[in-house]
Design an enzyme around this catalytic site. Sequence first.
Site, PDB file in Angstrom:
ATOM      1  N   GLU A  35      -3.246  97.124 119.163  1.00 24.77           N
ATOM      2  CA  GLU A  35      -2.253  96.782 119.987  1.00 24.77           C
ATOM      3  C   GLU A  35      -1.351  95.601 119.446  1.00 24.77           C
ATOM      4  O   GLU A  35      -2.197  94.473 118.972  1.00 24.77           O
ATOM      5  CB  GLU A  35      -2.645  95.995 121.429  1.00 24.77           C
ATOM      6  CG  GLU A  35      -1.559  95.911 122.592  1.00 24.77           C
ATOM      7  CD  GLU A  35      -2.042  95.420 123.793  1.00 24.77           C
ATOM      8  OE1 GLU A  35      -3.436  95.628 124.027  1.00 24.77           O
ATOM      9  OE2 GLU A  35      -1.316  95.061 124.664  1.00 24.77           O
ATOM     10  N   ARG A 261     -19.002  96.581 118.548  1.00 24.20           N
ATOM     11  CA  ARG A 261     -18.189  95.745 117.909  1.00 24.20           C
ATOM     12  C   ARG A 261     -18.669  94.656 116.853  1.00 24.20           C
ATOM     13  O   ARG A 261     -19.821  94.443 116.907  1.00 24.20           O
ATOM     14  CB  ARG A 261     -17.763  94.680 118.983  1.00 24.20           C
ATOM     15  CG  ARG A 261     -16.891  95.390 120.052  1.00 24.20           C
ATOM     16  CD  ARG A 261     -16.504  94.377 121.420  1.00 24.20           C
ATOM     17  NE  ARG A 261     -15.450  93.515 120.603  1.00 24.20           N
ATOM     18  CZ  ARG A 261     -14.219  93.800 120.909  1.00 24.20           C
ATOM     19  NH1 ARG A 261     -13.837  94.597 121.541  1.00 24.20           N
ATOM     20  NH2 ARG A 261     -13.226  92.867 120.704  1.00 24.20           N
ATOM     21  N   LYS A 271      -8.572  88.151 120.443  1.00 27.85           N
ATOM     22  CA  LYS A 271      -7.322  87.776 120.119  1.00 27.85           C
ATOM     23  C   LYS A 271      -6.942  86.593 121.439  1.00 27.85           C
ATOM     24  O   LYS A 271      -5.998  85.939 120.708  1.00 27.85           O
ATOM     25  CB  LYS A 271      -6.461  89.001 120.222  1.00 27.85           C
ATOM     26  CG  LYS A 271      -6.333  89.809 119.034  1.00 27.85           C
ATOM     27  CD  LYS A 271      -5.129  90.755 119.165  1.00 27.85           C
ATOM     28  CE  LYS A 271      -5.689  92.122 119.462  1.00 27.85           C
ATOM     29  NZ  LYS A 271      -4.765  93.372 119.710  1.00 27.85           N
TER      30      LYS A 271
END
Length: 559
Positions: A35, A261, A271
């Site tokens: 994104e 992850r 982020k």
Amino acid sequence: MSSEEIKPSNFIRNIIEGDLSSGKHNHVQTRFPPEPNGFLHVGHAKSICINFGFAQDYQGQCNLRFDDTNPAKEEDAYAKAIAEDVKWLGFEWSGEIRHAADYFDKLYDYAEELINKDLAYVDELTANEMREYRGTLTEPGKNSPHRERPTAESLDLFRRMKAGEFEDGAMALRAKIDMASPNMNMRDPVIYRIKRQHHIRTGDKWCIYPTYDFTHCISDALEGITHSLCTLEFEDHRPLYDWVLDNITIECHPQQIEFSRLNLEHTITSKRKLNQLVVENHVDGWDDPRMPTISGMRRRGFTPAAIRDFVKRTGVTKKVHTVEMSLLENCVREDLDKSAPRAMAVLRPLKVTLTNYPEGKVEELSAPNHPNDEAMGKRTLYFDKTLYIDQADFREEANKKYKRLVLGKAVRLRNAYVITCNDVVKDESGNIIELLCTYDENTLGKNPEGYKPKGVIHWVSAEHSKPATIRLYDRLFNVPNPGSAEDFLSTINPDSLEVLKESRVEMSLEQAKPEQGFQFEREGYFCADRLEHTAGNLVFNRTVSLKDSWAKIEAKEGK
Ligand code: ATP
Ligand code: MG
């Protein structure tokens, strides 16, 4: 064989190989779907290496797709930086960069298809009411009063939503699945919401936007993705991914596979929090060399090969784990040890005068650029009467363990002569400002006769060296897991950056190109700063020290 060439077996590789041998697929098509709402971090590097890596391993393709369904937070500058990071890491995407926004028309048509099949409806509950109706993990949800409205009515309202007749948030399109599902994601998830927001690609064309869950699976299918690899938090979304694709007219049905992850000690991989560090000026931007962003690591001097190697070593599993920073740093050291030319830099200079060296004489000495790789050539060092050594390399008195220069004793200057310190000069406050030494002219490449130097230290000529700014970086956070601290900002290491302005480096470093890495002998690996370094203004960033100093500290503290 370097670890880059080893293809470790793991559960995803097993699935892919099974699909290829059973004939389910005859090729591998993956995608990396960031994104564009921030810079990529080391966790994304893992996702990039996995998605592009599997495609490469099976001569397949990997798409780069911007998952741009949330226009409020997305920026073109982020998209550009992301594309550059992927390239820098050494990967090439297939064809043009894709965007979820490229599929907005198709997504809209699929939404109408679901309405027509009575599998979606326009709901007018407020966000709060929707939450109440949704139930909890232990209680089923309740059907919305609008759930059974006629198909034609939903279709009409959805078209009017698109036409801009309603306020933001006044209604939403929901999939009609099961309000009693034990999986909350299946309790009639919203698939379209009204949001008057300018989009970086589609401008003001749309005032309704599809949600991530609705968009992602369809984008994957439209691109013919075979294996949709993502992180574990999407596991509970997989039933929805499959439900959407099972209920629309589309041929391809990618398999979503989740892996764990990457979490890294002493840093943050969110982020949102990284953005906070930037916005609140705790660091100097997304590419600050202390940041775990790909652009930060790049500016710090980490190499793409080292990052790829690191990701490989962390493996592909479903186990949630946190990796030690030393693993990443060791990968960087290993790569730079092979590839970085050696040079000498005196970080905190102490003047040395060779009292028996002829005034005005300058010798050109030759030194190898790499101790084990002759092909890297040689460079010239200039030796004369006034030199600098590092302040840490001299003591007036020391015990036997101190293998550097001591008053009255001898030491070898790297690639040059043996010198003996005879006297020290101090300023009024008693600080040592100069050493008076003699050099032994018979010790170039030879051991001295009758005495033994204590060790080898690095040096530069005072006149034939260049001033440089040297930035020493340390971990940005003092604790192994800053992300779990109540206030992660309170765990910032106040000493994570030290700027040395008096440093001197050997002449050859004038030729250093931005981003070029070196081993400054006995000091560590450094790289010429990508943005600020020029031939007239030398700026080096410490990439990593020669040894893992934290391991020592942690061992001492009994961790
Ligand atoms: P963040 O939590 O930092 O905001 P994100 O997951 O929202 O990250 P995206 O841009 O959506 O960021 O991520 C793109 C891809 O990278 C996704 O497929 C995601 O699963 C993957 N990814 C993100 N963080 C990690 C991580 N720490 N380890 C491995 N993969 C990750
Ligand atoms: Mg995400």
